[in-house]
Design a protein around this motif. Structure first.
Motif, PDB file in Angstrom:
ATOM      1  N   MET A  48     -14.538 -56.803 -35.549  1.00  0.00           N
ATOM      2  CA  MET A  48     -15.909 -56.383 -35.264  1.00  0.00           C
ATOM      3  C   MET A  48     -16.598 -55.954 -36.548  1.00  0.00           C
ATOM      4  N   THR A  49     -17.926 -56.113 -36.566  1.00  0.00           N
ATOM      5  CA  THR A  49     -18.698 -55.629 -37.708  1.00  0.00           C
ATOM      6  C   THR A  49     -19.332 -54.275 -37.378  1.00  0.00           C
ATOM      7  N   LYS A  50     -19.566 -54.035 -36.091  1.00  0.00           N
ATOM      8  CA  LYS A  50     -20.168 -52.768 -35.659  1.00  0.00           C
ATOM      9  C   LYS A  50     -19.075 -51.736 -35.407  1.00  0.00           C
ATOM     10  N   PRO A  51     -19.420 -50.451 -35.449  1.00  0.00           N
ATOM     11  CA  PRO A  51     -18.404 -49.424 -35.199  1.00  0.00           C
ATOM     12  C   PRO A  51     -17.910 -49.435 -33.752  1.00  0.00           C
ATOM     13  N   PHE A  52     -16.645 -49.074 -33.589  1.00  0.00           N
ATOM     14  CA  PHE A  52     -16.034 -48.979 -32.264  1.00  0.00           C
ATOM     15  C   PHE A  52     -16.798 -47.941 -31.448  1.00  0.00           C
ATOM     16  N   PRO A  53     -17.026 -48.167 -30.148  1.00  0.00           N
ATOM     17  CA  PRO A  53     -17.815 -47.210 -29.344  1.00  0.00           C
ATOM     18  C   PRO A  53     -17.189 -45.811 -29.337  1.00  0.00           C
ATOM     19  N   SER A  54     -17.991 -44.833 -29.687  1.00  0.00           N
ATOM     20  CA  SER A  54     -17.478 -43.455 -29.798  1.00  0.00           C
ATOM     21  C   SER A  54     -16.977 -42.915 -28.464  1.00  0.00           C
ATOM     22  N   ILE A  55     -17.556 -43.349 -27.347  1.00  0.00           N
ATOM     23  CA  ILE A  55     -17.115 -42.812 -26.052  1.00  0.00           C
ATOM     24  C   ILE A  55     -15.715 -43.292 -25.668  1.00  0.00           C
ATOM     25  N   LEU A  56     -15.194 -44.297 -26.384  1.00  0.00           N
ATOM     26  CA  LEU A  56     -13.848 -44.812 -26.084  1.00  0.00           C
ATOM     27  C   LEU A  56     -12.822 -44.468 -27.159  1.00  0.00           C
ATOM     28  N   ARG A  57     -13.232 -43.722 -28.174  1.00  0.00           N
ATOM     29  CA  ARG A  57     -12.342 -43.443 -29.301  1.00  0.00           C
ATOM     30  C   ARG A  57     -11.113 -42.623 -28.926  1.00  0.00           C
ATOM     31  N   PHE A  58     -11.188 -41.868 -27.854  1.00  0.00           N
ATOM     32  CA  PHE A  58     -10.061 -41.010 -27.470  1.00  0.00           C
ATOM     33  C   PHE A  58      -9.002 -41.770 -26.661  1.00  0.00           C
ATOM     34  N   LEU A  59      -9.247 -43.032 -26.346  1.00  0.00           N
ATOM     35  CA  LEU A  59      -8.303 -43.825 -25.555  1.00  0.00           C
ATOM     36  C   LEU A  59      -7.452 -44.716 -26.469  1.00  0.00           C
ATOM     37  N   LEU A  86     -16.837 -51.956  -6.815  1.00  0.00           N
ATOM     38  CA  LEU A  86     -15.615 -52.571  -7.336  1.00  0.00           C
ATOM     39  C   LEU A  86     -14.865 -51.613  -8.254  1.00  0.00           C
ATOM     40  N   ILE A  87     -15.565 -51.008  -9.192  1.00  0.00           N
ATOM     41  CA  ILE A  87     -14.925 -50.118 -10.158  1.00  0.00           C
ATOM     42  C   ILE A  87     -14.347 -48.879  -9.474  1.00  0.00           C
ATOM     43  N   GLU A  88     -15.128 -48.292  -8.567  1.00  0.00           N
ATOM     44  CA  GLU A  88     -14.709 -47.027  -7.954  1.00  0.00           C
ATOM     45  C   GLU A  88     -13.678 -47.196  -6.843  1.00  0.00           C
ATOM     46  N   ARG A  89     -13.847 -48.190  -5.976  1.00  0.00           N
ATOM     47  CA  ARG A  89     -13.033 -48.251  -4.763  1.00  0.00           C
ATOM     48  C   ARG A  89     -12.044 -49.403  -4.691  1.00  0.00           C
ATOM     49  N   ARG A  90     -12.355 -50.511  -5.348  1.00  0.00           N
ATOM     50  CA  ARG A  90     -11.555 -51.713  -5.105  1.00  0.00           C
ATOM     51  C   ARG A  90     -10.682 -52.156  -6.275  1.00  0.00           C
ATOM     52  N   CYS A  91     -10.811 -51.476  -7.427  1.00  0.00           N
ATOM     53  CA  CYS A  91     -10.002 -51.819  -8.599  1.00  0.00           C
ATOM     54  C   CYS A  91      -9.264 -50.572  -9.091  1.00  0.00           C
ATOM     55  N   LYS A  92      -7.966 -50.715  -9.339  1.00  0.00           N
ATOM     56  CA  LYS A  92      -7.171 -49.574  -9.791  1.00  0.00           C
ATOM     57  C   LYS A  92      -7.531 -49.165 -11.215  1.00  0.00           C
ATOM     58  N   ARG A  93      -7.850 -50.142 -12.047  1.00  0.00           N
ATOM     59  CA  ARG A  93      -8.141 -49.870 -13.454  1.00  0.00           C
ATOM     60  C   ARG A  93      -9.297 -50.739 -13.921  1.00  0.00           C
ATOM     61  N   MET A  94      -9.720 -50.490 -15.166  1.00  0.00           N
ATOM     62  CA  MET A  94     -10.760 -51.316 -15.759  1.00  0.00           C
ATOM     63  C   MET A  94     -10.363 -51.654 -17.192  1.00  0.00           C
ATOM     64  N   VAL A  95     -10.371 -52.947 -17.505  1.00  0.00           N
ATOM     65  CA  VAL A  95     -10.136 -53.421 -18.864  1.00  0.00           C
ATOM     66  C   VAL A  95     -11.501 -53.661 -19.489  1.00  0.00           C
ATOM     67  N   VAL A  96     -11.729 -53.059 -20.646  1.00  0.00           N
ATOM     68  CA  VAL A  96     -12.999 -53.216 -21.344  1.00  0.00           C
ATOM     69  C   VAL A  96     -12.764 -54.105 -22.561  1.00  0.00           C
ATOM     70  N   VAL A  97     -13.320 -55.312 -22.539  1.00  0.00           N
ATOM     71  CA  VAL A  97     -13.186 -56.248 -23.648  1.00  0.00           C
ATOM     72  C   VAL A  97     -14.277 -55.915 -24.658  1.00  0.00           C
ATOM     73  N   ILE A  98     -13.854 -55.312 -25.769  1.00  0.00           N
ATOM     74  CA  ILE A  98     -14.821 -54.789 -26.733  1.00  0.00           C
ATOM     75  C   ILE A  98     -15.046 -55.773 -27.868  1.00  0.00           C
ATOM     76  N   SER A  99     -16.327 -56.014 -28.132  1.00  0.00           N
ATOM     77  CA  SER A  99     -16.746 -56.900 -29.221  1.00  0.00           C
ATOM     78  C   SER A  99     -18.129 -56.432 -29.665  1.00  0.00           C
ATOM     79  N   ASP A 100     -18.620 -57.016 -30.737  1.00  0.00           N
ATOM     80  CA  ASP A 100     -19.985 -56.678 -31.167  1.00  0.00           C
ATOM     81  C   ASP A 100     -20.988 -56.985 -30.054  1.00  0.00           C
TER      82      ASP A 100
END
Length: 140
Positions: free
Chosen positions: A104-115, A55-69
């Motif tokens: 959120m109480t936890k830090p934002f995911p570092s792998i997504l900080r550049f977006l 789904l992520i690679e072939r069937r969806c143009k984008r991905m929305v990541v709903v970020i929470s703790d």
């Protein structure tokens, strides 16, 4: 031909009420976007990792990541996010869109900080939230 979608929604179960609001705001309005929501669109009996990857690679143009703790504690969300990032190093194709809808109480995911983030928690940008998200998902 397999069904295609404008976006795969990466979320954890505790955030489903917000995902439901997202469906209402983006699918059932003038935007007419087609979202892939795992609990609604994936048929039972499939291998979770195989169908998610396809789904992520072939069937969806984008991905929305709903970020929470709770997202930060989810192995499935971690896999989906890292898999999507591996497909577009440096976010060249604007495939991944992080969304924060509650504080959120936890830090934002570092792998997504550049977006750039679509932030529902800031009252000053709430009025534009759905319009901005819909525009990002409508890009070619």
């Amino acid at each position: 031909a397999p069904e295609t979608f404008d976006a795969f929604i990466c979320y954890c179960q505790s955030d489903f009420a917000f995902v439901h609001e997202m469906i209402r705001e983006l699918e059932q309005t003038v935007y007419k976007l087609k979202l892939c929501v795992f609990d609604r669109d994936v048929l039972p009996g499939s291998c979770v990792w195989t169908i998610t990857s396809e789904l992520i690679e072939r069937r969806c143009k984008r991905m929305v990541v709903v970020i929470s703790d709770e997202y930060l504690d989810s192995d499935a969300c971690d896999f989906q996010t890292k898999f999507a990032l591996s497909l577009c190093p440096g976010a060249r194709s604007k495939r991944l869109i992080p969304v924060v809808y509650k504080s959120m109480t936890k830090p934002f995911p570092s792998i997504l900080r550049f977006l750039t983030i679509c932030d529902y928690t800031r009252p000053c940008t709430q009025a534009w939230f759905w319009v901005r998200l819909a525009k990002a998902l409508s890009l070619p």
